[in-house]
Write an enzyme that holds these catalytic residues in place. Structure first.
Site, PDB file in Angstrom:
ATOM      1  N   TYR A 157      -4.005 -78.251   9.545  1.00 21.05           N
ATOM      2  CA  TYR A 157      -2.981 -79.248   8.863  1.00 21.05           C
ATOM      3  C   TYR A 157      -3.936 -80.444   8.571  1.00 21.05           C
ATOM      4  O   TYR A 157      -3.787 -80.960   7.542  1.00 21.05           O
ATOM      5  CB  TYR A 157      -1.909 -79.301   9.741  1.00 21.05           C
ATOM      6  CG  TYR A 157      -0.549 -80.083   9.197  1.00 21.05           C
ATOM      7  CD1 TYR A 157      -0.481 -80.162   7.789  1.00 21.05           C
ATOM      8  CD2 TYR A 157       0.279 -80.610  10.021  1.00 21.05           C
ATOM      9  CE1 TYR A 157       0.561 -80.651   7.334  1.00 21.05           C
ATOM     10  CE2 TYR A 157       1.256 -81.294   9.449  1.00 21.05           C
ATOM     11  CZ  TYR A 157       1.520 -81.296   8.101  1.00 21.05           C
ATOM     12  OH  TYR A 157       2.616 -81.958   7.314  1.00 21.05           O
ATOM     13  N   TYR A 202      -4.987 -76.921  18.382  1.00 18.38           N
ATOM     14  CA  TYR A 202      -5.762 -75.741  17.986  1.00 18.38           C
ATOM     15  C   TYR A 202      -5.633 -75.423  16.452  1.00 18.38           C
ATOM     16  O   TYR A 202      -5.887 -76.489  15.660  1.00 18.38           O
ATOM     17  CB  TYR A 202      -4.917 -74.663  18.897  1.00 18.38           C
ATOM     18  CG  TYR A 202      -5.854 -73.461  18.932  1.00 18.38           C
ATOM     19  CD1 TYR A 202      -6.992 -73.453  19.313  1.00 18.38           C
ATOM     20  CD2 TYR A 202      -5.481 -72.244  18.831  1.00 18.38           C
ATOM     21  CE1 TYR A 202      -7.912 -72.337  19.220  1.00 18.38           C
ATOM     22  CE2 TYR A 202      -6.092 -71.012  18.824  1.00 18.38           C
ATOM     23  CZ  TYR A 202      -7.485 -71.138  19.210  1.00 18.38           C
ATOM     24  OH  TYR A 202      -8.256 -70.094  19.309  1.00 18.38           O
ATOM     25  N   LEU A 203      -6.023 -74.194  15.907  1.00 21.26           N
ATOM     26  CA  LEU A 203      -6.304 -74.214  14.629  1.00 21.26           C
ATOM     27  C   LEU A 203      -5.357 -74.552  13.729  1.00 21.26           C
ATOM     28  O   LEU A 203      -5.310 -75.027  12.800  1.00 21.26           O
ATOM     29  CB  LEU A 203      -6.676 -72.508  14.459  1.00 21.26           C
ATOM     30  CG  LEU A 203      -7.892 -72.291  14.359  1.00 21.26           C
ATOM     31  CD1 LEU A 203      -8.858 -73.148  13.474  1.00 21.26           C
ATOM     32  CD2 LEU A 203      -8.807 -72.412  15.645  1.00 21.26           C
ATOM     33  N   CYS A 204      -4.003 -74.616  14.105  1.00 23.69           N
ATOM     34  CA  CYS A 204      -2.932 -74.913  13.180  1.00 23.69           C
ATOM     35  C   CYS A 204      -3.179 -76.362  12.908  1.00 23.69           C
ATOM     36  O   CYS A 204      -3.043 -76.762  12.089  1.00 23.69           O
ATOM     37  CB  CYS A 204      -1.516 -74.792  14.179  1.00 23.69           C
ATOM     38  SG  CYS A 204      -1.035 -73.012  14.350  1.00 23.69           S
ATOM     39  N   ASP A 205      -3.204 -77.196  14.085  1.00 32.55           N
ATOM     40  CA  ASP A 205      -3.429 -78.981  13.944  1.00 32.55           C
ATOM     41  C   ASP A 205      -4.506 -79.049  13.296  1.00 32.55           C
ATOM     42  O   ASP A 205      -4.707 -79.786  12.128  1.00 32.55           O
ATOM     43  CB  ASP A 205      -3.412 -79.430  15.206  1.00 32.55           C
ATOM     44  CG  ASP A 205      -2.875 -80.845  15.114  1.00 32.55           C
ATOM     45  OD1 ASP A 205      -2.624 -81.339  14.077  1.00 32.55           O
ATOM     46  OD2 ASP A 205      -2.553 -81.481  16.505  1.00 32.55           O
TER      47      ASP A 205
END
Length: 221
Positions: free
Chosen positions: A153, A147-150
């Site tokens: 990153y 999601y936005l984290c991945d």
């Protein structure tokens, strides 16, 4: 004033879904309050939970501020420890963001590698922080959740040639309070900077050794 201050950027995310308060941004603000010591110039910012905003924001953070390290912090409802992510993934972005948008290609970079790993060995960072006994458990993961984290990153690893890190924190009070999360982030970032320093001396060392070998073994070429 130290001329060669290290520049570190640490980001958290805005609220999304059922996270009315995003513990990642709360933890980052706590870290800002604590600081990273005299030798480190810390800049923090809150990242929107939107794919397109991330695409706009990250290049400017890397280009304009020229940081030695960028650490992104995100919340995971599944996490019960402070979790260090080793790598970011390019494909599989199907979940809609805060603007009900997701990339048509479902990936970060059309022709990018499928996975990019941080130059930092998260197992080492994890071991060292856990050994320091700060009262917050740290673990390592290789799946930042698509999601936005991945997405953030991967984009950051791509832009920063791997000099990026991602830390997942649990929601507030499950089990850690904001002060504990801030303290954990401080310990984690210090260890990361330490490793980057070591890496540099190892690189230089390797480079020097390599030079010597070249001169010694010239007759083999």
């Amino acid at each position: 004033m130290m001329a060669n201050k290290k520049k570190v950027i640490v980001t958290g995310f805005e609220p999304f879904g059922n996270h009315a308060v995003n513990s990642s941004w709360v933890a980052v603000q706590e870290l800002e309050r604590l600081g990273l010591g005299e030798a480190v110039d810390l800049f923090v910012c809150e990242v929107p939970v939107e794919y397109q905003a991330v695409q706009r924001l990250l290049p400017s953070l890397w280009k304009e501020r020229q940081p030695q390290l960028v650490v992104h912090v995100g919340v995971s409802g599944l996490a019960t420890t402070v979790t260090l992510e080793q790598c970011g993934h390019n494909k599989g972005y199907k979940r809609l963001d805060n603007c009900s948008f997701c990339p048509a290609s479902q990936c970060c970079m059309e022709r990018g590698p499928s996975c990019i790993s941080s130059v930092l060995d998260m197992e080492t960072v994890c071991k060292r922080v856990n050994a320091s006994d700060i009262g917050v458990a740290v673990s390592v993961s290789r799946d930042a959740g698509r999601y936005l984290c991945d997405y953030t990153y991967y984009t950051s690893l791509y832009l920063g040639q791997g000099r990026s890190a991602f830390v997942h924190v649990p929601p507030l009070g499950k089990p850690y309070c904001s002060q504990e999360l801030g303290r954990a982030l401080q310990a984690v970032v210090w260890e990361m900077l330490d490793l980057l320093d070591q890496g540099r001396t190892e690189e230089e060392h390797k480079h020097n050794e390599h030079c010597n070998h070249k001169h010694q073994h010239q007759h083999h070429h």
